[in-house]
Design an enzyme around this catalytic site. Structure first.
Site, PDB file in Angstrom:
ATOM      1  N   ASP A   1     -32.224   8.372  -5.685  1.00 21.31           N
ATOM      2  CA  ASP A   1     -33.062   9.550  -5.401  1.00 21.31           C
ATOM      3  C   ASP A   1     -32.207  10.789  -5.677  1.00 21.31           C
ATOM      4  O   ASP A   1     -31.313  11.121  -4.898  1.00 21.31           O
ATOM      5  CB  ASP A   1     -33.523   9.545  -3.931  1.00 21.31           C
ATOM      6  CG  ASP A   1     -34.533   8.425  -3.640  1.00 21.31           C
ATOM      7  OD1 ASP A   1     -34.495   7.397  -4.351  1.00 21.31           O
ATOM      8  OD2 ASP A   1     -35.339   8.569  -2.702  1.00 21.31           O
TER       9      ASP A   1
ATOM     10  N   LYS B   1     -40.636  12.932  -5.907  1.00 15.47           N
ATOM     11  CA  LYS B   1     -40.589  12.861  -4.443  1.00 15.47           C
ATOM     12  C   LYS B   1     -40.638  14.283  -3.884  1.00 15.47           C
ATOM     13  O   LYS B   1     -40.032  15.195  -4.449  1.00 15.47           O
ATOM     14  CB  LYS B   1     -39.292  12.137  -4.058  1.00 15.47           C
ATOM     15  CG  LYS B   1     -38.952  12.083  -2.580  1.00 15.47           C
ATOM     16  CD  LYS B   1     -37.675  11.238  -2.386  1.00 15.47           C
ATOM     17  CE  LYS B   1     -37.076  11.409  -0.998  1.00 15.47           C
ATOM     18  NZ  LYS B   1     -35.809  10.671  -0.819  1.00 15.47           N
TER      19      LYS B   1
ATOM     20  N   LYS C   1     -43.608   9.788  -4.132  1.00 14.68           N
ATOM     21  CA  LYS C   1     -43.008   9.503  -2.824  1.00 14.68           C
ATOM     22  C   LYS C   1     -43.012  10.756  -1.946  1.00 14.68           C
ATOM     23  O   LYS C   1     -42.208  11.655  -2.144  1.00 14.68           O
ATOM     24  CB  LYS C   1     -41.571   8.998  -3.005  1.00 14.68           C
ATOM     25  CG  LYS C   1     -40.838   8.729  -1.674  1.00 14.68           C
ATOM     26  CD  LYS C   1     -39.441   8.157  -1.912  1.00 14.68           C
ATOM     27  CE  LYS C   1     -38.634   8.077  -0.613  1.00 14.68           C
ATOM     28  NZ  LYS C   1     -37.274   7.524  -0.810  1.00 14.68           N
TER      29      LYS C   1
END
Length: 318
Positions: free
Chosen positions: A155, A218, A254
């Site tokens: 991430d 995300k 996400k």
């Protein structure tokens, strides 16, 4: 997870023309929150599905090998066995989607999962998380080290300065380099939407991140003052839809930060179902970044099975 997003050349003309209608986005977000939620066994089934989409996360300054080990065990057996048994789900392999930790804890998580004979992926936040303000070479090195230690998902955080000053080419180039450093690991790009200022910036950053080869986009690091909100999610998933219509490639989504209740997880599912369709309702394309959400889902499932609410000590959390 999804087949890797190969990315595409940066289309600055497309980026420059983007305008987001704020009123329409806010109205749509209200509609989604107004939906009636499912009850009884349907609710319980969707909550178990939510569990399988959670990236179970610990990102604290006091993380130790032992609390990472506990987190891994919780990820492998997220809902008490006796509760799953009563729902006839005890042999269906219900686990969370991944375990998410800092780069320095990746080796601990990999070792714990291996010792438990689990193939759950380890995700790691890298690239100077959460601010992304360290030198580029340091951020790239962090990605390489996390991958070398066994992280299957990275991430990354985008450089918000580049987004806020409209330097989309520079941002694209940085993300391309992160993509390369990830090697075979999947890359989720964190936009830190609370620091991007406008919906138009959120859409542009989403699009640039996908063009640069992100497998997921995300919302947040969970460390900003504003995290995953429904209006921002609508902007991001519409960027995902536009990217899919243009390239035929599905990028995952996400939301992360501040998602704490079972009810909220159901709202997220209904948003994804309506905006992107059923294909996205799986861990390959949808993740919930959360640390405390699982505890509430387990409480709701306990209530569904027994008709009573559990005392907190009855459902030990990781």
């Amino acid at each position: 997870m999804s087949a890797r997003n190969p990315g595409m050349k940066l289309d600055l003309e497309w980026i420059s023309k983007v305008r987001v209608n704020t009123q329409a986005v806010l109205k749509r977000a209200q509609q989604i929150q107004g939906h009636k939620l499912l009850k009884k066994q349907w609710q319980a089934a969707w909550l178990l599905k939510a569990v399988t989409c959670i990236d179970l996360t610990t990102l604290a300054g006091d993380d130790t090998p032992s609390n990472v080990h506990r987190l891994c065990l919780k990820a492998i057996q997220p809902i008490r066995y006796d509760l799953l048994r009563k729902m006839d789900m005890h042999d269906k392999g219900v686990t969370t989607a991944a375990v998410c930790v800092y780069p320095s804890r990746v080796a601990d998580a990999v070792a714990s999962l291996k010792a438990a004979n689990s193939s759950l992926p380890v995700a790691s936040v890298a690239t100077g998380f959460p601010a992304g303000q360290t030198p580029l070479e340091t951020r790239l090195q962090e990605v390489r080290m996390a991958v070398a230690d066994g992280a299957a998902e990275i991430d990354i955080v985008i450089n918000r300065t580049l987004a806020l000053t409209g330097q989309w080419e520079a941002m694209y180039d940085e993300i391309r380099q992160f993509r390369e450093a990830c090697g075979d690991a999947h890359m989720k790009s964190i936009l830190a939407i609370g620091e991007l200022g406008t919906f138009t910036n959120v859409y542009k950053a989403s699009m640039v991140a996908m063009m640069a080869g992100s497998d997921f986009i995300k919302t947040s690091t969970g460390k900003e003052s504003v995290n995953a909100t429904y209006p921002v999610a609508i902007v991001m998933v519409r960027a995902i839809r536009d990217y899919f219509l243009c390239t035929g490639h599905k990028v995952g989504f996400k939301p992360a930060g501040g998602i704490r209740t079972a009810q909220e997880s159901l709202v997220w599912f209904s948003l994804i179902k309506e905006e992107l369709g059923n294909d996205w309702l799986c861990p390959h394309l949808f993740r919930l970044g959360a640390s405390s959400l699982l505890a509430d889902i387990e409480r709701q499932i306990y209530h569904h099975v027994s008709g009573q609410y559990a005392a907190y000590h009855e459902l030990p959390m990781a």
